[in-house]
Design an enzyme around this catalytic site. Structure first.
Site, PDB file in Angstrom:
ATOM      1  NE  ARG A   1       9.184   5.936   1.100  1.00  0.00           N
ATOM      2  CZ  ARG A   1       9.563   4.829   0.540  1.00  0.00           C
ATOM      3  NH1 ARG A   1      10.252   3.864   1.047  1.00  0.00           N
ATOM      4  NH2 ARG A   1       8.622   4.550  -0.553  1.00  0.00           N
TER       5      ARG A   1
ATOM      6  CG  HIS B   1      15.736   2.961  -0.140  1.00  0.00           C
ATOM      7  ND1 HIS B   1      15.015   4.131   0.174  1.00  0.00           N
ATOM      8  CD2 HIS B   1      14.646   2.103  -0.407  1.00  0.00           C
ATOM      9  CE1 HIS B   1      13.679   3.989  -0.075  1.00  0.00           C
ATOM     10  NE2 HIS B   1      13.579   2.698  -0.194  1.00  0.00           N
TER      11      HIS B   1
HETATM   12  P1  NAP Z   1       0.301  -0.889   3.424  1.00  0.00           P
HETATM   13  O1  NAP Z   1      -0.078  -2.053   2.907  1.00  0.00           O
HETATM   14  O2  NAP Z   1      -0.365   0.235   3.292  1.00  0.00           O
HETATM   15  O3  NAP Z   1       0.465  -1.272   5.058  1.00  0.00           O
HETATM   16  C1  NAP Z   1       0.557  -0.108   5.950  1.00  0.00           C
HETATM   17  C2  NAP Z   1       0.417  -0.439   7.347  1.00  0.00           C
HETATM   18  O4  NAP Z   1       0.491   0.610   8.296  1.00  0.00           O
HETATM   19  C3  NAP Z   1      -1.150  -0.854   7.551  1.00  0.00           C
HETATM   20  O5  NAP Z   1      -1.300  -1.836   8.442  1.00  0.00           O
HETATM   21  C4  NAP Z   1      -1.943   0.216   8.405  1.00  0.00           C
HETATM   22  O6  NAP Z   1      -2.728   0.040   9.025  1.00  0.00           O
HETATM   23  C5  NAP Z   1      -0.398   0.943   9.050  1.00  0.00           C
HETATM   24  N1  NAP Z   1      -0.727   2.284   9.365  1.00  0.00           N
HETATM   25  C6  NAP Z   1      -0.854   3.335   8.461  1.00  0.00           C
HETATM   26  N2  NAP Z   1      -0.911   4.673   9.181  1.00  0.00           N
HETATM   27  C7  NAP Z   1      -0.694   4.209  10.403  1.00  0.00           C
HETATM   28  C8  NAP Z   1      -0.894   4.796  11.761  1.00  0.00           C
HETATM   29  N3  NAP Z   1      -1.061   6.192  11.818  1.00  0.00           N
HETATM   30  N4  NAP Z   1      -0.901   4.137  12.934  1.00  0.00           N
HETATM   31  C9  NAP Z   1      -0.759   2.899  12.930  1.00  0.00           C
HETATM   32  N5  NAP Z   1      -0.635   2.198  11.875  1.00  0.00           N
HETATM   33  C10 NAP Z   1      -0.733   2.763  10.587  1.00  0.00           C
HETATM   34  O7  NAP Z   1       2.079  -0.521   3.155  1.00  0.00           O
HETATM   35  P2  NAP Z   1       3.282  -1.664   2.652  1.00  0.00           P
HETATM   36  O8  NAP Z   1       2.873  -2.048   1.225  1.00  0.00           O
HETATM   37  O9  NAP Z   1       3.253  -2.705   3.765  1.00  0.00           O
HETATM   38  O10 NAP Z   1       4.313  -0.581   2.638  1.00  0.00           O
HETATM   39  C11 NAP Z   1       4.921  -0.077   3.996  1.00  0.00           C
HETATM   40  C12 NAP Z   1       5.740   0.941   3.542  1.00  0.00           C
HETATM   41  O11 NAP Z   1       7.026   0.201   3.357  1.00  0.00           O
HETATM   42  C13 NAP Z   1       5.794   1.752   2.065  1.00  0.00           C
HETATM   43  O12 NAP Z   1       4.689   2.830   2.540  1.00  0.00           O
HETATM   44  C14 NAP Z   1       7.215   2.252   1.962  1.00  0.00           C
HETATM   45  O13 NAP Z   1       7.399   3.443   2.416  1.00  0.00           O
HETATM   46  C15 NAP Z   1       8.060   1.312   2.615  1.00  0.00           C
HETATM   47  N6  NAP Z   1       8.794   0.328   1.612  1.00  0.00           N
HETATM   48  C16 NAP Z   1      10.178   0.414   1.779  1.00  0.00           C
HETATM   49  C17 NAP Z   1      10.801  -0.260   0.812  1.00  0.00           C
HETATM   50  C18 NAP Z   1      12.345  -0.350   1.043  1.00  0.00           C
HETATM   51  O14 NAP Z   1      13.120  -0.807   0.185  1.00  0.00           O
HETATM   52  N7  NAP Z   1      12.975   0.176   2.070  1.00  0.00           N
HETATM   53  C19 NAP Z   1      10.399  -1.082  -0.065  1.00  0.00           C
HETATM   54  C20 NAP Z   1       8.803  -1.127  -0.485  1.00  0.00           C
HETATM   55  C21 NAP Z   1       8.303  -0.241   0.584  1.00  0.00           C
HETATM   56  P3  NAP Z   1      -4.207  -0.432   8.622  1.00  0.00           P
HETATM   57  O15 NAP Z   1      -3.995  -1.784   7.843  1.00  0.00           O
HETATM   58  O16 NAP Z   1      -5.186  -0.546   9.518  1.00  0.00           O
HETATM   59  O17 NAP Z   1      -4.595   0.552   7.563  1.00  0.00           O
END
Ligand code: NAP
Length: 306
Positions: A221, A269
Site C-alpha cells: 500500500r 496498482h
Molecule cells: P496476509 O496473508 O494477511 O499476510 C500479512 C503478513 O504481514 C503476515 O506474514 C503478517 O505476519 C505480516 N505482518 C502484519 N503486520 C505485521 C507487523 N506489524 N510486523 C511484521 N509483520 C507483520 O496478507 P496478504 O494476503 O499476503 O496481502 C498482503 C497485502 O498485499 C495486502 O494487505 C494488500 O495491501 C497488498 N496487496 C496488494 C496488491 C496489489 O495489486 N498491489 C494486491 C493484493 C494485495 P503473521 O503471519 O505473523 O501474522
C-alpha cells in the site's frame, strides 16, 4: 435477506453478473440504489464511503473484494460485531509472484535503467545468486513470492509478526528481528498489510539499515512509504532506486515527482487484481455460511487489522 455490492468508482457490473451466474434468485442491491437498508445483511465491498455501514442495521458480514482489508478496517465507524472477510486466491498469488519476479529481474539486469539513462553502455549487474531478497510480510502473498523467487535462484528471507517455516527462506520476526533482516537485504519487497503498526514503515530510519545501494519494491500500500524519505535516500545513493505499484494518492497525480525520477519505476496498482469470476465462489460460500450460522472462511481480526 439481501446482499449489497458497494464499490463506488469501480465497475460493479462484473460482480453483479458473477453473483447472478451463481445464484440467479439472489436478492441484490448495488450502492447507492438501496431500497430497504434494513434487509441488507451481507456486503461485498471495496472502498466504501466512510461511516456508510451504520445505515444497514442488520449487516452481519463485510466481504472485501480483494486481499487487503485496510479500506474497511480504517473506517472507525465499523460496528464491532460485524465480521470481515478477505480474499485468498491462487490466481492472486500467481499474479503477485510473477509480477514481483519481473520487477526484481528488471532491477537486477537494469532493464529500464538503460532506457531512462538513454545509454548504450551496458551496466554491470549482479548474478541472481548474489542478491538477497527480503520480503516484509510473509503471509499468503509474501510466501508465494518467496517460493517463486527461490525457484529462480534468489536467496530469500522474510520478516513477519510470527516466525515462519518455509523451506529455503530465512525467517525473521518482530521488532528484534527487523534489524538483522534489513542488514542483509539488497532488495526489499513490501507485502505487509496496512495497519497502524505498518503505516510509514518504509522510512529513512529503515532505509538506513539496508546495505548501501539497496532497492525497494512496494506492492503493498502507498501508505507504507514515506515518499520524501525515499527521494532523499535515492539522492544520497543509500538506495539505488525503487519500483512502486501503490501510492498514497491513486491515480498518482501527473505532477508528482516520482513520474520523472529516472530511478523510480511506476506501475498503476496492477500487481495482482481480483477477478470477480474467480473469487465469487468463496464470497458466495461465506454468504451461505452466514445464513446457516457456520464459521466463515478467510476471516480477519478487526483488532489486529488484517
Ligand atoms: P496476509 O496473508 O494477511 O499476510 C500479512 C503478513 O504481514 C503476515 O506474514 C503478517 O505476519 C505480516 N505482518 C502484519 N503486520 C505485521 C507487523 N506489524 N510486523 C511484521 N509483520 C507483520 O496478507 P496478504 O494476503 O499476503 O496481502 C498482503 C497485502 O498485499 C495486502 O494487505 C494488500 O495491501 C497488498 N496487496 C496488494 C496488491 C496489489 O495489486 N498491489 C494486491 C493484493 C494485495 P503473521 O503471519 O505473523 O501474522
Amino acid at each position: 435477506m439481501s446482499v449489497l455490492i458497494i464499490c463506488p468508482g469501480k465497475d460493479a457490473k462484473k460482480w453483479v453478473e458473477a453473483l447472478k451466474d451463481l445464484e440467479p434468485r439472489i436478492n441484490l442491491s448495488v450502492y447507492p440504489e438501496v431500497q430497504e437498508p434494513e434487509n441488507i445483511n451481507y456486503a461485498i465491498s471495496w472502498k466504501h464511503p466512510r461511516g456508510i455501514f451504520k445505515k444497514y442495521p442488520n449487516l452481519r458480514v463485510i466481504a472485501s473484494m480483494g486481499a487487503g482489508v485496510d479500506h474497511i478496517t480504517s473506517d472507525p465507524e465499523i460496528p464491532e460485531n460485524i465480521s470481515i472477510t478477505r480474499i485468498i486466491d491462487e490466481q492472486l498469488c500467481k499474479d503477485m509472484s510473477s509480477f514481483v519476479l519481473s520487477l526484481v529481474m528488471n532491477k537486477v539486469r537494469n532493464i529500464s535503467l538503460h532506457h531512462s539513462a538513454r545509454s548504450w553502455e551496458p551496466l554491470m549487474y549482479n548474478q541472481v545468486e548474489e542478491e538477497q531478497i527480503g520480503i516484509m510480510g510473509l503471509g499468503t502473498l509474501g510466501e508465494a513470492v518467496a517460493i517463486k523467487l527461490l525457484a529462480n535462484d534468489f536467496k530469500v528471507s522474510g520478516w513477519s509478526k510470527s516466525k515462519k517455516h518455509i523451506e529455503g527462506v530465512q525467517s525473521y520476526n518482530g521488532e528484534r528481528g527487523l534489524s538483522e533482516f534489513l542488514k542483509r537485504t539488497t532488495l526489499l519487497v513490501c507485502l505487509l498489510p496496512l495497519t497502524s503498526e505498518t503505516e510509514n514503515i518504509l522510512n529513512k530510519e529503515l532505509f538506513e539499515q539496508l546495505p548501501k545501494g539497496a532497492y525497494i519494491i512496494n506492492v503493498a500500500r502507498g501508505e507504507h512509504l514515506v515518499e520524501h524519505d525515499l527521494l532523499e535516500m535515492i539522492d544520497k545513493k543509500q538506495l539505488s532506486g525503487a519500483s512502486l505499484d501503490v501510492f498514497r494518492n491513486e491515480p498518482l497525480p501527473q505532477e508528482h515527482p516520482f513520474w520523472k525520477h529516472p530511478r523510480i519505476n511506476i506501475t498503476p496498482h496492477i500487481a495482482s487484481v481480483t477477478d470477480p469470476k474467480k473469487v465469487i465462489g468463496q464470497i458466495f460460500e461465506n454468504y451461505k455460511r452466514m445464513l446457516e450460522n457456520l464459521p466463515l472462511k478467510n476471516l480477519i481480526e478487526l483488532r489486529k487489522g488484517y
